[in-house]
Design an enzyme around this catalytic site. Structure first.
Site, PDB file in Angstrom:
ATOM      1  N   TYR A  72      57.787  19.473  37.763  1.00  0.00           N
ATOM      2  CA  TYR A  72      57.404  20.461  36.669  1.00  0.00           C
ATOM      3  C   TYR A  72      55.861  20.312  36.419  1.00  0.00           C
ATOM      4  O   TYR A  72      55.068  21.365  36.035  1.00  0.00           O
ATOM      5  CB  TYR A  72      58.036  19.663  35.465  1.00  0.00           C
ATOM      6  CG  TYR A  72      57.852  20.554  34.152  1.00  0.00           C
ATOM      7  CD1 TYR A  72      58.832  21.470  33.761  1.00  0.00           C
ATOM      8  CD2 TYR A  72      56.590  20.609  33.282  1.00  0.00           C
ATOM      9  CE1 TYR A  72      58.787  22.327  32.535  1.00  0.00           C
ATOM     10  CE2 TYR A  72      56.392  21.171  32.313  1.00  0.00           C
ATOM     11  CZ  TYR A  72      57.278  22.196  31.942  1.00  0.00           C
ATOM     12  OH  TYR A  72      57.223  22.938  30.692  1.00  0.00           O
ATOM     13  N   PHE A  96      43.212  49.535  34.751  1.00  0.00           N
ATOM     14  CA  PHE A  96      44.445  49.764  35.449  1.00  0.00           C
ATOM     15  C   PHE A  96      45.708  49.935  34.001  1.00  0.00           C
ATOM     16  O   PHE A  96      45.250  49.313  32.853  1.00  0.00           O
ATOM     17  CB  PHE A  96      44.919  48.444  35.935  1.00  0.00           C
ATOM     18  CG  PHE A  96      46.698  48.503  36.504  1.00  0.00           C
ATOM     19  CD1 PHE A  96      46.594  49.533  37.742  1.00  0.00           C
ATOM     20  CD2 PHE A  96      47.424  47.725  36.171  1.00  0.00           C
ATOM     21  CE1 PHE A  96      48.248  49.545  38.177  1.00  0.00           C
ATOM     22  CE2 PHE A  96      48.735  47.812  36.846  1.00  0.00           C
ATOM     23  CZ  PHE A  96      49.104  48.740  37.624  1.00  0.00           C
ATOM     24  N   ASP A  97      46.839  50.393  34.297  1.00  0.00           N
ATOM     25  CA  ASP A  97      47.641  50.631  33.145  1.00  0.00           C
ATOM     26  C   ASP A  97      48.075  49.440  32.354  1.00  0.00           C
ATOM     27  O   ASP A  97      47.758  49.514  30.965  1.00  0.00           O
ATOM     28  CB  ASP A  97      48.794  51.566  33.234  1.00  0.00           C
ATOM     29  CG  ASP A  97      49.436  50.995  34.378  1.00  0.00           C
ATOM     30  OD1 ASP A  97      49.089  50.018  35.168  1.00  0.00           O
ATOM     31  OD2 ASP A  97      50.812  51.258  34.432  1.00  0.00           O
ATOM     32  N   ASP A 109      39.191  42.284  37.959  1.00  0.00           N
ATOM     33  CA  ASP A 109      40.712  42.491  38.075  1.00  0.00           C
ATOM     34  C   ASP A 109      40.954  42.780  39.580  1.00  0.00           C
ATOM     35  O   ASP A 109      40.377  43.607  40.138  1.00  0.00           O
ATOM     36  CB  ASP A 109      41.154  43.764  37.193  1.00  0.00           C
ATOM     37  CG  ASP A 109      42.723  44.084  37.342  1.00  0.00           C
ATOM     38  OD1 ASP A 109      43.375  43.504  38.079  1.00  0.00           O
ATOM     39  OD2 ASP A 109      42.929  45.254  36.742  1.00  0.00           O
ATOM     40  N   ALA A 122      43.540  42.559  41.812  1.00  0.00           N
ATOM     41  CA  ALA A 122      44.767  42.767  42.963  1.00  0.00           C
ATOM     42  C   ALA A 122      44.646  43.026  44.307  1.00  0.00           C
ATOM     43  O   ALA A 122      45.231  42.530  45.264  1.00  0.00           O
ATOM     44  CB  ALA A 122      45.728  43.844  42.254  1.00  0.00           C
ATOM     45  N   LYS A 130      49.782  41.866  45.375  1.00  0.00           N
ATOM     46  CA  LYS A 130      49.301  43.155  46.133  1.00  0.00           C
ATOM     47  C   LYS A 130      48.614  42.177  47.453  1.00  0.00           C
ATOM     48  O   LYS A 130      49.422  42.120  48.553  1.00  0.00           O
ATOM     49  CB  LYS A 130      48.329  43.827  45.543  1.00  0.00           C
ATOM     50  CG  LYS A 130      48.933  44.950  44.577  1.00  0.00           C
ATOM     51  CD  LYS A 130      49.453  44.339  43.262  1.00  0.00           C
ATOM     52  CE  LYS A 130      49.831  45.388  42.376  1.00  0.00           C
ATOM     53  NZ  LYS A 130      49.051  45.146  41.144  1.00  0.00           N
ATOM     54  N   HIS A 163      55.463  55.471  30.735  1.00  0.00           N
ATOM     55  CA  HIS A 163      55.848  55.786  31.927  1.00  0.00           C
ATOM     56  C   HIS A 163      57.084  55.051  32.427  1.00  0.00           C
ATOM     57  O   HIS A 163      57.885  55.697  33.320  1.00  0.00           O
ATOM     58  CB  HIS A 163      54.944  55.947  32.856  1.00  0.00           C
ATOM     59  CG  HIS A 163      54.304  54.617  32.984  1.00  0.00           C
ATOM     60  ND1 HIS A 163      53.357  54.053  32.169  1.00  0.00           N
ATOM     61  CD2 HIS A 163      54.070  53.674  34.170  1.00  0.00           C
ATOM     62  CE1 HIS A 163      52.867  52.660  32.572  1.00  0.00           C
ATOM     63  NE2 HIS A 163      53.332  52.536  33.845  1.00  0.00           N
TER      64      HIS A 163
HETATM   65  C1  LIG Z   1      49.331  45.484  39.781  1.00  0.00           C
HETATM   66  C2  LIG Z   1      47.998  45.383  38.937  1.00  0.00           C
HETATM   67  C3  LIG Z   1      47.851  44.830  37.839  1.00  0.00           C
HETATM   68  C4  LIG Z   1      49.143  44.139  37.014  1.00  0.00           C
HETATM   69  O1  LIG Z   1      49.659  43.163  37.959  1.00  0.00           O
HETATM   70  P1  LIG Z   1      51.191  43.013  37.733  1.00  0.00           P
HETATM   71  O2  LIG Z   1      51.552  41.955  38.859  1.00  0.00           O
HETATM   72  O3  LIG Z   1      52.038  44.107  38.358  1.00  0.00           O
HETATM   73  O4  LIG Z   1      51.670  42.549  36.486  1.00  0.00           O
HETATM   74  C5  LIG Z   1      46.703  44.621  37.128  1.00  0.00           C
HETATM   75  N1  LIG Z   1      45.601  45.185  37.838  1.00  0.00           N
HETATM   76  C6  LIG Z   1      45.650  46.125  38.912  1.00  0.00           C
HETATM   77  C7  LIG Z   1      44.475  46.668  39.401  1.00  0.00           C
HETATM   78  C8  LIG Z   1      46.895  46.023  39.632  1.00  0.00           C
HETATM   79  O5  LIG Z   1      46.965  46.787  40.667  1.00  0.00           O
END
Ligand SMILES: *Cc1c(COP(=O)(O)O)cnc(C)c1O
Length: 458
Positions: free
Chosen positions: A72, A124-125, A215, A217, A258, A450
């Site tokens: 843990y 991003f969304d 951000d 990913a 990703k 969506h």
């Molecule tokens: C996928 C993604 C996120 C969110 O990540 P999740 O792991 O799906 O929660 C944030 N920003 C970008 C650019 C992404 O491609």
């Protein structure tokens, strides 16, 4: 004779996928309310919904999983991940979370308050969702070139500094606490941000006294494009470029699903101990204790290994060349796509495919449905459904791009699959003039609609 390109890996484990008939797909789509998120995976032949968490892990990653420490507190897996983040990304402090949006939730719980303004490049969304959920505003400052899909420009993910300046001129300084730069810019088509632009935005943020958050990913794909497109970086390794990129950032959020090629995981990394301490409180509340934060030990081990492999040139080259292979076929057939082809996906411009369908009937969603009916291929709409309603006026946001995104999972499909995808798109494209009606929304959620929206085919 020059030898053709081939992937720098071989396949060790496979999973079967199923073909279906058009009649079956029509039935399944009806049951799914014309929302491709509602399909069962075995109703899909080639799944391009996302490249998130859908990649194939390496034998080294699976081996690392067996050594996961599930304590843990203070697990060795946590320290493996901490070391990987320090060595590859250069951040002293980090907080594990279960995925990228959880990282946003925790960090924005500290940084975003009602009435705030968060400028960036095509948020991003989930990022936009977490900002708007807190009654703050995300302002898109992406360069105009990104919105001209067939214009070739090497860094369409870039931030426009004039637009940024305007946001600061029009808003009270206390309302802006950070700028968020998404690398690569997913929403604009997996388009990279140049090192030059990162430097300029960083200098701008310093001048204004705000933080720069990345951000991240697809940070490794961004570094690949810097290496292959930006002068002065051709002879640097991906790891050198990544290390330089993050010298300009104060913090990062990461969806590890990703470029770190794991099925689940994420984190926040930062320089400031003070920010770490503040975010830690929310992490413990929402995600888990600081040395696992929503991940199991084996997941953290696989992620540490994935960060290392994912920042190797060969890994990125194999992946990005496959995306290009598909994209170039479509370009050859004059199918309108965002150019140049992005890192993780091919983005078809549905406005140009279906100019005869009214914009209010969701052109990109219509194209995604047609592609599924044609060949059992599942893409995703990146258009007006995803754009959601304006939080203030509650009007649909029809102003943006209408894309169908075909995201290619890492190390998962072969180029034979790419050939099938290309042929299916060509078939739909060739009969585009027979398709004159789109869809209408029957039911929708108040935010991030969506995922669960229900639609009727007109
Ligand atoms: C996928 C993604 C996120 C969110 O990540 P999740 O792991 O799906 O929660 C944030 N920003 C970008 C650019 C992404 O491609």
């Amino acid at each position: 004779m020059e030898l053709p390109f081939a992937e720098s890996y071989r396949i060790k484990m496979v999973a079967p996928i199923k073909k279906s008939t058009r009649e079956q797909r029509e039935q399944w789509l009806k049951e799914a309310k014309n929302n491709l998120f509602n399909l069962k995976s075995d109703q899909v032949f080639i799944d391009l919904l996302t490249d998130s968490g859908t990649g194939a892990m390496s034998e080294q990653q699976w081996a690392a999983m067996m050594l996961g420490d599930e304590s843990y507190a203070g697990a060795s897996s946590y320290y493996n991940l901490k070391n990987a983040i320090k060595n590859i990304l250069g951040f002293e402090h980090f907080i594990p979370t279960h995925q990228g949006r959880a990282a946003e939730n925790v960090l924005f719980s500290v940084l975003v308050e009602e009435g705030d303004v968060v400028p960036g490049n095509s948020h991003f969304d989930t990022t936009k969702g977490h900002i708007e959920f807190r009654k703050a505003t995300a302002v898109d400052c992406t360069i105009d070139e990104a919105f001209h899909t067939e214009l070739e420009y090497p860094f369409k993910g870039n931030v426009d500094l004039n637009k940024l300046e305007k946001v600061f001129a029009e808003n009270d300084a206390s309302k802006i606490k950070f700028i968020i730069v998404t690398i690569t810019n997913n929403t604009s088509g997996g388009q990279p941000v140049s090192m030059q632009n990162i430097k300029e935005v960083s200098a701008f943020a310093k001048k204004k006294g705000v933080m720069l958050v990345m951000d991240s990913a697809r940070f490794a794909e961004n570094a690949y494009f810097i290496k292959t497109r930006e002068k002065g970086y051709e002879n640097k390794t991906i790891k050198e470029i990544v290390a330089e990129m993050y010298t300009y950032a104060d913090a990062m959020t990461m969806s590890s699903k990703k470029d770190a090629i794991v099925n689940m995981g994420g984190f926040i990394a930062m320089r400031s101990k003070d920010l770490f301490d503040k975010a830690a409180v929310f992490n413990i509340m929402f995600e888990g204790f600081l040395t696992y934060g929503g991940m199991s030990g084996r997941d953290m081990n696989a992620l540490a290994q994935g960060l290392d492999e994912g920042t190797e040139f060969e890994t990125l080259e194999s992946r990005i060349k496959q995306v290009e292979y598909l994209g170039n076929k479509l370009i050859e057939w004059s199918i309108p796509v965002q150019r140049p082809i992005g890192g993780h996906a091919v983005f078809i411009d549905a406005d140009k495919v279906f100019p005869n369908i009214p914009k209010t009937e969701f052109r990109a969603q219509t194209l995604a449905l047609e592609l599924y009916l044609e060949a059992g291929i599942r893409g995703v709409e990146i258009g007006a459904i995803l754009a959601d309603r304006d939080p203030v006026t509650r009007e649909n946001r029809f102003g943006g791009l209408e894309f169908v995104r075909l995201a290619i999972p890492r190390r998962t499909y072969t180029n034979n699959h790419m050939d099938v995808i290309a042929a299916a798109i060509k078939n739909v494209f060739d009969r585009r003039n027979e398709i004159t009606k789109g869809v209408k929304i029957v039911k929708e959620a108040p935010i991030m609609r969506h995922f669960t929206v229900e639609l009727e085919r007109l």
